[in-house]
Enzyme design. Sequence first.
Site, PDB file in Angstrom:
ATOM      1  N   ASP A  37      37.544  40.170  47.426  1.00 17.61           N
ATOM      2  CA  ASP A  37      38.135  40.683  46.545  1.00 17.61           C
ATOM      3  C   ASP A  37      39.516  40.173  46.089  1.00 17.61           C
ATOM      4  O   ASP A  37      40.466  40.430  47.036  1.00 17.61           O
ATOM      5  CB  ASP A  37      38.311  42.328  46.871  1.00 17.61           C
ATOM      6  N   ALA A  38      39.638  39.356  45.257  1.00 17.63           N
ATOM      7  CA  ALA A  38      40.913  38.460  45.230  1.00 17.63           C
ATOM      8  C   ALA A  38      41.385  38.515  43.994  1.00 17.63           C
ATOM      9  O   ALA A  38      42.623  38.171  43.726  1.00 17.63           O
ATOM     10  CB  ALA A  38      40.523  36.839  45.700  1.00 17.63           C
ATOM     11  N   LYS A  39      40.682  38.868  42.986  1.00 15.24           N
ATOM     12  CA  LYS A  39      41.003  39.053  41.688  1.00 15.24           C
ATOM     13  C   LYS A  39      41.918  37.897  41.272  1.00 15.24           C
ATOM     14  O   LYS A  39      43.035  38.050  40.539  1.00 15.24           O
ATOM     15  CB  LYS A  39      42.131  40.485  41.364  1.00 15.24           C
ATOM     16  N   ARG A  40      41.517  36.791  41.317  1.00 16.52           N
ATOM     17  CA  ARG A  40      42.063  35.404  40.886  1.00 16.52           C
ATOM     18  C   ARG A  40      42.085  35.123  39.427  1.00 16.52           C
ATOM     19  O   ARG A  40      40.951  36.008  38.800  1.00 16.52           O
ATOM     20  CB  ARG A  40      41.490  34.512  41.561  1.00 16.52           C
TER      21      ARG A  40
END
Lengths: 305, 305
Positions: free
Chosen positions: B103-106
């Site tokens: 879960d990095a929402k890059r």
Amino acid sequence: MIRQLIEKIQKTKAPVCVGLDPMLSYVPEHIQAAAFEQYGETLEGAAEAIWQFNREIVDHTFDLIPSVKPQIAMYEQFGIEGLKVYKRTVDYCKEKGLIVIGDAKRGDIGSTSAAYAVGHIGSVQVGSKTYSGFDTDFLTVNPYLGTDGVKPFVDVCNSHDRGLFVLVKTSNPSSGEFQDRLIDGRPLYEWVAEKVVEWGDASMDGDYSNVGAVVGATYPEMSRILRNLMPRTYFLVPGYGAQGGTAEDLKHCFNKDGLGAIVNSSRGIIAAYKQEKYKQFGPEHFAEASRQAVIDMVADINRVL
Amino acid sequence: MIRQLIEKIQKTKAPVCVGLDPMLSYVPEHIQAAAFEQYGETLEGAAEAIWQFNREIVDHTFDLIPSVKPQIAMYEQFGIEGLKVYKRTVDYCKEKGLIVIGDAKRGDIGSTSAAYAVGHIGSVQVGSKTYSGFDTDFLTVNPYLGTDGVKPFVDVCNSHDRGLFVLVKTSNPSSGEFQDRLIDGRPLYEWVAEKVVEWGDASMDGDYSNVGAVVGATYPEMSRILRNLMPRTYFLVPGYGAQGGTAEDLKHCFNKDGLGAIVNSSRGIIAAYKQEKYKQFGPEHFAEASRQAVIDMVADINRVL
């Protein structure tokens, strides 16, 4: 923090930052060979090559510029070894007196944004001690999650005298897909801009707020409108040079006092030696080519101010 | 990759993932003390405490669940030492047969998104060798920059059989600030949803696409509409439990076949021992409390399916 950035811009007469976004393909062969000789064709080897590349560029440009903007993705692609060099680059640039804008475009729900904020621009508590994970001066932030996703970054800005640049209108070709869509007759980026002003209201640091905005050089008409909407918001302007933005396009990003914007160039500076214009330097003198490219960029921008 | 996730969901009869989002304050005193004893109150000490905490939770839950979702911010806040434990956690979970959702929402401009993509779900080229920096199975992605910011992630999904969950409607209180604004009569999140379907069209892996969507449990009416708009898109559903979403709220996230969604719980599982309901386990047996919380969560969700 924005006051410090402005002072440095005025001192250097250079409203620019150098984007330290090294692709391995930008690193001259002799540097790659030396790093691979020492560490093999490994992540450590790649990281070492990038570090040597960065260091030489910083050494050849730091006296001309107020700030650098390392793009963390270019380090993250090499995993932990890459991120170590991100940190090493940040620390080195700060030692050289440069203001460091961490280009990470983070943003999440409140508690998660708080963790990013302490890691990048604040400090984290460990028992009775505090530490800074990455310790950049500014951080870029993505606004898609709204106020509670941005507020923790603003809070850390206020407690640690740091700054933000929140994405408003990005420089890439498809930025308009969502950002330009009309909501009650006005594009989304204008609604985001209004929120950025609101978020930054309590973070004034001299004439400008520590909460800035990312506004792409590639959409000059939009930057004119955004400049009016956000008179006390500093703009970080990507898209000059390699992405197609010209000095003429940048005019509207600045206020009448000649302040209000800092223009980034990455590839155009760090890989200058690969351009026809700077070919004479050759790969051995790549950092001198970068220095000349900075001088040319500053002259180009000052011409329109 | 989505096919593998579905198989594991069917095998475990558990459409859930455990959010490995450790705050240091969740880690029981005795684990913190042991880590600080060994490393002092340092970033290494914090990282060690989190690693021991994660490992015990994984050991006590891996047989019940198909997947975990480590939130990289919780590691990034401790700098390099934290990120080493992120990697160690990812690797350990994969050894245990779990599917790992980073879960990095890059999300960034094209060339930068490409770097994130190779670092997190693909592999990076170093001379004649290739390496995986973090090597998660799925990654969460932010769509604010539009198609050219998402496409590089999709390309790596296709070349490496990996998956994405693109933010569509997030679970946080102010998600509506931009995401709910009406564009030609329909909220922004529906326009993003349509793009997610388009981006995922060439990434079908069985009945579903490898390009999924993040749809918060906290907005049940919206998930009903999104389910219809995106019939072949898997939903990653945050917001259950601690954030306020109930099992009833989740119903609409699933298709009639009982598939189509995987529900995350972070705090509700990993800090279960702090809840009144699981207090009897005590901090020494925190991981058994987490196991019981997983069993209860799975029963609660299956009740409405």
